[in-house]
Design an enzyme around this catalytic site. Structure first.
Site, PDB file in Angstrom:
ATOM      1  N   ASP A  39       0.847  -1.190   0.000  1.00 55.99           N
ATOM      2  CA  ASP A  39       0.000   0.000   0.000  1.00 55.99           C
ATOM      3  C   ASP A  39       0.885   1.243   0.000  1.00 55.99           C
ATOM      4  O   ASP A  39       2.102   1.153  -0.181  1.00 55.99           O
ATOM      5  CB  ASP A  39      -1.003  -0.033   1.158  1.00 55.99           C
ATOM      6  N   LYS A  61      -4.202   3.214  -1.876  1.00 55.10           N
ATOM      7  CA  LYS A  61      -5.519   3.844  -1.880  1.00 55.10           C
ATOM      8  C   LYS A  61      -5.341   5.278  -1.393  1.00 55.10           C
ATOM      9  O   LYS A  61      -4.892   5.504  -0.275  1.00 55.10           O
ATOM     10  CB  LYS A  61      -6.480   3.080  -0.972  1.00 55.10           C
ATOM     11  N   MET A 176      -7.226   7.917   9.799  1.00 49.48           N
ATOM     12  CA  MET A 176      -7.978   8.181   8.564  1.00 49.48           C
ATOM     13  C   MET A 176      -9.136   9.137   8.815  1.00 49.48           C
ATOM     14  O   MET A 176     -10.240   8.957   8.302  1.00 49.48           O
ATOM     15  CB  MET A 176      -8.479   6.866   7.952  1.00 49.48           C
TER      16      MET A 176
END
Length: 255
Positions: A39, A61, A176
């Site tokens: 990632d 992402k 996040m």
């Protein structure tokens, strides 16, 4: 003629950034990888150290823009392992803390493929520590709650109990959560959290361009907007933030 040998999948946590906090087990497994699905959060030096012969697949992402969807990632893991490869799913932090490692584990096991977990140091722990913010302290906090900030706290039927979180006397750590920062601060205050509760946002973990933006529930949204705060970032809410002093050196060196 013998049948094709099934490979193995390793779910590896790379830690909060840099090789310094990558475990010895993680390093050893990465060095044996034939396929690495990574990632965007492992440090640049870790990504640069991946085996030259390995197939490298970027699964990053970025703010809703996905190079690969989750089902595509899991399908690739299964496919490569069924073709006899040593597959490393390399994630920032720890795979089982908001890293979707649990889902990947289920998929790999369901396919009958051997799988091993290599824990990583979570950014939820290391990033606040790096700037001198302890998540617990005898004077300020005897509990810690770690939650995802991806969920819109104003949507009907949220999975998180914001009223309970607002009553908590401990530390709240949000991963996040930059996109929903204003909504999170507002809903906590709506449910009774003191508007003067200290808040710190630590951007970019243990990278060289790490930055801290501090304030209170009342001021942090404006401060973040003025500073141009962007993910990845860890948000810490609670009295332990008062121990942050920008004049003092970092506690964990970059990398």
């Amino acid at each position: 003629m013998t049948g094709k040998t099934t490979g193995k999948v390793y779910l590896v946590g790379s830690g909060p950034g840099g090789e310094g906090l990558l475990s010895q087990r993680g390093r050893a497994i990465i060095d044996t990888a034939e396929v690495v699905l990574f990632d965007q959060l492992p440090g640049e030096d870790i990504l640069a150290s991946l085996p030259g012969s390995a197939e490298k697949i970027d699964c990053g992402k970025f703010g809703g823009k996905h190079n690969l969807e989750q089902d595509e990632i899991e399908a690739l893991m299964v496919d490569r392992a069924k073709n006899g490869k040593i597959v490393v799913r390399l994630k920032g932090g720890d795979p089982f803390l908001f890293g979707r490692g649990g889902e990947e584990l289920e998929t790999v096991r369901a396919a009958g493929i051997p799988v091993e977990m290599v824990p990583g140091i979570s950014s939820a722990l290391a990033v606040p520590a790096s700037v001198g913010i302890p998540l617990t302290h005898r004077k300020y906090a005897s509990q810690v709650t770690i939650l995802t900030g991806n969920e819109d706290p104003t949507k009907p039927g949220p999975a998180l109990d914001w009223e309970l979180l607002a009553r908590s006397q401990g530390t709240i750590v949000i991963l996040m959560g930059v996109a929903n920062l204003g909504k999170i601060a507002a809903v906590l205050m709506k449910h009774g959290k003191d508007p003067q509760t200290p808040v710190a946002i630590i951007e970019r973990g243990l990278r060289k361009d790490r930055r801290v933006t501090a304030g209170t529930l009342t001021t942090i949204t404006g401060a973040a907007k003025k500073a141009g705060v962007k993910p990845p970032a860890v948000i810490v809410i609670g009295d332990v933030v008062n121990l942050y002093d920008p004049a003092l050196p970092d506690l964990i060196p970059f990398g």
